[in-house]
Write an enzyme that holds these catalytic residues in place. Sequence first.
Site, mmCIF file in Angstrom:
data_model
loop_
_atom_site.group_PDB
_atom_site.id
_atom_site.type_symbol
_atom_site.label_atom_id
_atom_site.label_comp_id
_atom_site.label_asym_id
_atom_site.label_seq_id
_atom_site.Cartn_x
_atom_site.Cartn_y
_atom_site.Cartn_z
ATOM 1 N N GLY A 52 0.785 -1.235 0.000
ATOM 2 C CA GLY A 52 0.000 0.000 0.000
ATOM 3 C C GLY A 52 0.811 1.276 0.000
ATOM 4 N N GLU A 99 3.767 4.302 6.178
ATOM 5 C CA GLU A 99 2.534 3.531 6.000
ATOM 6 C C GLU A 99 1.549 4.277 5.105
ATOM 7 O OE1 GLU A 99 1.074 0.883 6.072
ATOM 8 O OE2 GLU A 99 1.065 -0.151 7.983
ATOM 9 N N ASP A 100 0.729 3.523 4.401
ATOM 10 C CA ASP A 100 -0.338 4.137 3.608
ATOM 11 C C ASP A 100 -1.453 4.634 4.526
ATOM 12 O OD1 ASP A 100 -1.040 1.547 4.362
ATOM 13 O OD2 ASP A 100 -1.848 0.971 2.412
ATOM 14 N N ASP A 109 -5.247 2.251 10.623
ATOM 15 C CA ASP A 109 -6.669 2.015 10.868
ATOM 16 C C ASP A 109 -6.804 1.552 12.336
ATOM 17 O OD1 ASP A 109 -9.365 1.388 10.439
ATOM 18 O OD2 ASP A 109 -8.940 -0.514 9.456
ATOM 19 N N LYS A 141 -7.189 6.907 10.437
ATOM 20 C CA LYS A 141 -8.606 6.837 10.814
ATOM 21 C C LYS A 141 -8.681 6.894 12.339
ATOM 22 C CE LYS A 141 -10.103 3.808 6.963
ATOM 23 N NZ LYS A 141 -10.547 2.445 6.610
ATOM 24 N N PHE A 179 -14.175 2.982 4.023
ATOM 25 C CA PHE A 179 -13.230 2.203 3.232
ATOM 26 C C PHE A 179 -12.831 2.970 1.983
ATOM 27 C CE2 PHE A 179 -11.908 -1.056 0.190
ATOM 28 C CZ PHE A 179 -10.888 -1.630 0.926
ATOM 29 N N ASP A 202 -5.820 -0.597 -1.857
ATOM 30 C CA ASP A 202 -6.541 -1.537 -2.720
ATOM 31 C C ASP A 202 -7.827 -2.066 -2.116
ATOM 32 O OD1 ASP A 202 -5.079 -3.109 -0.702
ATOM 33 O OD2 ASP A 202 -5.864 -4.832 -1.808
ATOM 34 N N ARG A 262 -5.002 0.138 -6.754
ATOM 35 C CA ARG A 262 -3.744 0.745 -6.296
ATOM 36 C C ARG A 262 -3.205 1.774 -7.283
ATOM 37 N NH1 ARG A 262 -2.009 -2.248 -1.890
ATOM 38 N NH2 ARG A 262 -2.283 -4.504 -1.960
HETATM 39 P P1 IMP Z 1 -4.463 -1.647 10.698
HETATM 40 O O1 IMP Z 1 -3.498 -2.750 11.014
HETATM 41 O O2 IMP Z 1 -5.874 -1.986 11.067
HETATM 42 O O3 IMP Z 1 -4.056 -0.290 11.236
HETATM 43 O O4 IMP Z 1 -4.568 -1.537 9.142
HETATM 44 C C1 IMP Z 1 -3.535 -1.171 8.396
HETATM 45 C C2 IMP Z 1 -3.561 -1.764 7.011
HETATM 46 O O5 IMP Z 1 -4.871 -2.168 6.575
HETATM 47 C C3 IMP Z 1 -3.137 -0.683 6.078
HETATM 48 O O6 IMP Z 1 -1.738 -0.662 5.942
HETATM 49 C C4 IMP Z 1 -3.864 -1.034 4.806
HETATM 50 O O7 IMP Z 1 -3.079 -1.929 4.056
HETATM 51 C C5 IMP Z 1 -5.131 -1.720 5.268
HETATM 52 N N1 IMP Z 1 -6.295 -0.764 5.283
HETATM 53 C C6 IMP Z 1 -6.839 -0.143 6.346
HETATM 54 N N2 IMP Z 1 -7.864 0.649 5.995
HETATM 55 C C7 IMP Z 1 -7.980 0.532 4.656
HETATM 56 C C8 IMP Z 1 -8.865 1.140 3.670
HETATM 57 O O8 IMP Z 1 -9.773 1.941 3.951
HETATM 58 N N3 IMP Z 1 -8.651 0.762 2.372
HETATM 59 C C9 IMP Z 1 -7.680 -0.114 1.996
HETATM 60 N N4 IMP Z 1 -6.819 -0.676 2.870
HETATM 61 C C10 IMP Z 1 -6.970 -0.365 4.191
HETATM 62 MG MG MG Z 2 -0.489 -1.139 4.413
#
Ligand code: IMP
Ligand code: MG
Length: 182
Positions: free
Chosen positions: A50, A104-105, A108, A136, A157, A164, A170
């Site tokens: 990402g 990081e992209d 969440d 977020k 989302f 993606d 992407r």
């Molecule tokens: P976390 O571990 O829940 O913080 O999520 C992080 C990873 O989940 C990110 O690096 C993304 O790859 C993916 N992710 C979280 N939210 C989204 C979204 O809205 N769209 C696409 N990928 C997401």
């Molecule tokens: Mg990611």
Amino acid sequence: MERVRLYDKTFKTFIPHERIMEAIDRTAAKINEDFRGCTDNPVLLCVLNGSIMFTAELMQRLEFNCELVSTKLTSYQGTGSTGKVKQAMGLTADIAGKRVIIVEDIVDTGNTIVELKKILAGHEAAESKVCTLLFKPDSYTKDIPLDYVAMEIPNDFIVGFGLDYNELGRNLKDIYVLDEEA
Ligand code: IMP
Ligand code: MG
């Protein structure tokens, strides 16, 4: 408003490319301020897949010597987090004793960041900072501070600019949000 179709879902424009570029300009300026004059060649850690577009744009704006290392973590399936983070590819270089900026992209739930911090500590990084294109806050459940956040978004989302939906989207230049009405 532009709409794109990826598999069974429709997405609509949410953050246009120019706004993404402005946010990256501001973030790079902050990092440059903090690292100006450093001589230790800090590491940018690109979290694949990402973060690939964000890392490329950010790097071009950094004004100190830095190295690039990648790793790959996965946790998402479809439009939701599985809660389990898997390291699909190890670190591409040794980071022992180095200062690392995790790129990081999106942050969440924060599960991925927790895992990354553990991996970096295990590999004896001297320090690790977090830089994310998107955050977020309503979904974040951890207390690890995020050092550089380019943009905060609601708990929807999104796809595009590296992000993606089941590996599609992407390549989009703008960021799109799921269109619930479509
Ligand atoms: P976390 O571990 O829940 O913080 O999520 C992080 C990873 O989940 C990110 O690096 C993304 O790859 C993916 N992710 C979280 N939210 C989204 C979204 O809205 N769209 C696409 N990928 C997401
Ligand atoms: Mg990611």
